[in-house]
Scaffold this motif. Structure first.
Motif, PDB file in Angstrom:
ATOM      1  N   UNK A   1      15.571  22.385 -57.401  1.00 16.02           N
ATOM      2  CA  UNK A   1      14.839  21.123 -57.380  1.00 16.02           C
ATOM      3  C   UNK A   1      13.991  20.977 -58.640  1.00 16.02           C
ATOM      4  N   UNK A   2      13.357  22.054 -59.070  1.00 19.20           N
ATOM      5  CA  UNK A   2      12.543  22.010 -60.289  1.00 19.20           C
ATOM      6  C   UNK A   2      13.420  21.779 -61.519  1.00 19.20           C
ATOM      7  N   UNK A   3      14.673  22.183 -61.449  1.00 17.12           N
ATOM      8  CA  UNK A   3      15.574  21.985 -62.577  1.00 17.12           C
ATOM      9  C   UNK A   3      16.003  20.529 -62.710  1.00 17.12           C
TER      10      UNK A   3
ATOM     11  N   UNK B   1       4.018  22.782 -60.985  1.00 17.78           N
ATOM     12  CA  UNK B   1       3.998  21.980 -59.760  1.00 17.78           C
ATOM     13  C   UNK B   1       3.419  20.593 -60.032  1.00 17.78           C
ATOM     14  N   UNK B   2       2.392  20.521 -60.850  1.00 19.11           N
ATOM     15  CA  UNK B   2       1.815  19.212 -61.191  1.00 19.11           C
ATOM     16  C   UNK B   2       2.829  18.370 -61.961  1.00 19.11           C
ATOM     17  N   UNK B   3       3.535  18.987 -62.898  1.00 18.65           N
ATOM     18  CA  UNK B   3       4.574  18.260 -63.638  1.00 18.65           C
ATOM     19  C   UNK B   3       5.669  17.776 -62.693  1.00 18.65           C
ATOM     20  N   UNK B   4       6.041  18.639 -61.762  1.00 20.02           N
ATOM     21  CA  UNK B   4       7.079  18.271 -60.803  1.00 20.02           C
ATOM     22  C   UNK B   4       6.622  17.094 -59.943  1.00 20.02           C
ATOM     23  N   UNK B   5       5.383  17.133 -59.495  1.00 16.44           N
ATOM     24  CA  UNK B   5       4.844  16.034 -58.685  1.00 16.44           C
ATOM     25  C   UNK B   5       4.881  14.723 -59.458  1.00 16.44           C
TER      26      UNK B   5
ATOM     27  N   UNK C   1      10.107  33.024 -61.388  1.00 16.71           N
ATOM     28  CA  UNK C   1      11.118  32.253 -60.670  1.00 16.71           C
ATOM     29  C   UNK C   1      11.056  30.778 -61.059  1.00 16.71           C
ATOM     30  N   UNK C   2       9.872  30.205 -61.048  1.00 10.88           N
ATOM     31  CA  UNK C   2       9.744  28.781 -61.384  1.00 10.88           C
ATOM     32  C   UNK C   2       9.897  28.537 -62.878  1.00 10.88           C
TER      33      UNK C   2
END
Length: 317
Positions: free
Chosen positions: A27-29, A242-246, A311-312
């Motif tokens: 999902x992060x990718x 996580x902030x970038x992903x949001x 991992x992230x």
């Protein structure tokens, strides 16, 4: 009864009729393509002597079948009275009936750019023991989605790869993909799903009323925020990711809702409402993470889980 199946992908795109299950790293990718969520499903427990029927196919479970299921359950599933699966999942309007990565020509647009591992496993199911994968194939082969594609065929075929043969995975590529998907789910457990299970235990898994929200044969989809808050606590770098992903997810949700409003479908309305709920949860989570960053900067705290950071960070290019 034939317990042997062959498989040949015709690249028709019929099985790409919804967003796939994914790892958090996947999902992060693809933060601008897949809206992420957590999918929680109830998994039936098996007992020796139990009969499983799929059309004209039947299996009577023996001790070995049930032991194989217990091995999978111990490493990939979660127990709280019943047995549950917790996975990251792409989310979209069911009315679209397509994966967000499906191109107009019916082919995968990210086939060479980090296609989710679960797509390599299709048509097998990583949560089913190898000895019973023929039932998975029998069900898929008779489903409306696969009818006419002829990709799943009973018996050995000259024009298709032998996939399952009498209780074993015969195709080496499928066997490898199945093993890698199971390892990925086990890694997800260590990274975030076990933590989310514990966080949701009192409000969901220990509450019969709340568990009633999980439909039979389906999933309860909730915001990805519990997973993000869990991994964001690992380090300042994880929090930044996580902030970038949001931010990417908020923009993607807004685009998806605008497109849905243009379609003017009544059956889209519940999903639009749920997406707005996701967006609201994301905004609250971002505020918490920004506040946590300020506190950490003041106190000078350090990462507790370098494995999660690796991992992230490895998922983002």
């Amino acid at each position: 009864m034939v317990n042997t199946f062959s498989f040949s992908c015709s690249v028709c795109g019929r099985c790409c009729n919804s967003p796939p299950s994914m790892t958090l790293a996947e999902l992060f990718r693809h933060p601008d393509r897949f809206i992420g969520c957590i999918a929680i499903g109830r998994v039936a427990r098996w007992r020796p002597g139990q009969r499983l029927h799929v059309g004209r196919h039947e299996a009577v479970l023996d001790e070995a079948d049930c032991a194989a299921f217990e091995v999978l359950a111990d490493t990939l599933l979660y127990r709280a009275g019943d047995t549950f699966s917790i996975v990251a999942q792409g989310f979209d309007y069911p009315s679209l009936a397509r994966c967000p990565a499906l191109a107009d020509d019916g082919r995968c647009a990210i086939h060479l750019q980090g296609k989710p591992l679960t797509c390599e496993v299709v048509p097998l199911d990583p949560l089913v023991p190898d000895s019973l994968q023929h039932l998975v194939l029998a069900e898929r082969g008779s489903s409306a989605i696969y009818v006419g594609s002829a990709c799943v065929q009973e018996g050995k075929r000259d024009d298709a790869a032998l996939l399952v043969d009498e209780g074993r995975i015969a195709d080496p590529h499928a066997k490898d993909a199945l093993a890698r998907r199971r390892r990925a789910l086990e890694q997800e457990r260590a990274i975030w799903t076990q933590a989310v299970f514990e966080a949701l235990r009192s409000d969901l898994f220990d509450s019969p009323a709340a568990l009633a929200r999980i439909p039979a044969g389906g999933f309860l989809t909730i915001s990805l925020v519990p997973a993000l808050l869990s991994v964001a606590a690992a380090s300042s770098r994880c929090r930044e990711l996580c902030i970038d992903y949001i931010d990417s997810q908020l923009a993607l949700i807004e685009r998806s809702i605008v497109q849905a409003l243009t379609r003017r479908r009544l059956d889209d309305r519940p999903v639009t409402q749920q997406l707005r709920g996701f967006a609201n949860a994301y905004r609250h989570a971002k505020a918490r993470l920004v506040d946590a960053a300020a506190i950490e900067q003041h106190n000078g705290t350090q990462a507790l889980r370098p494995d999660i950071e690796a991992y992230l960070s490895g998922a983002v290019h």
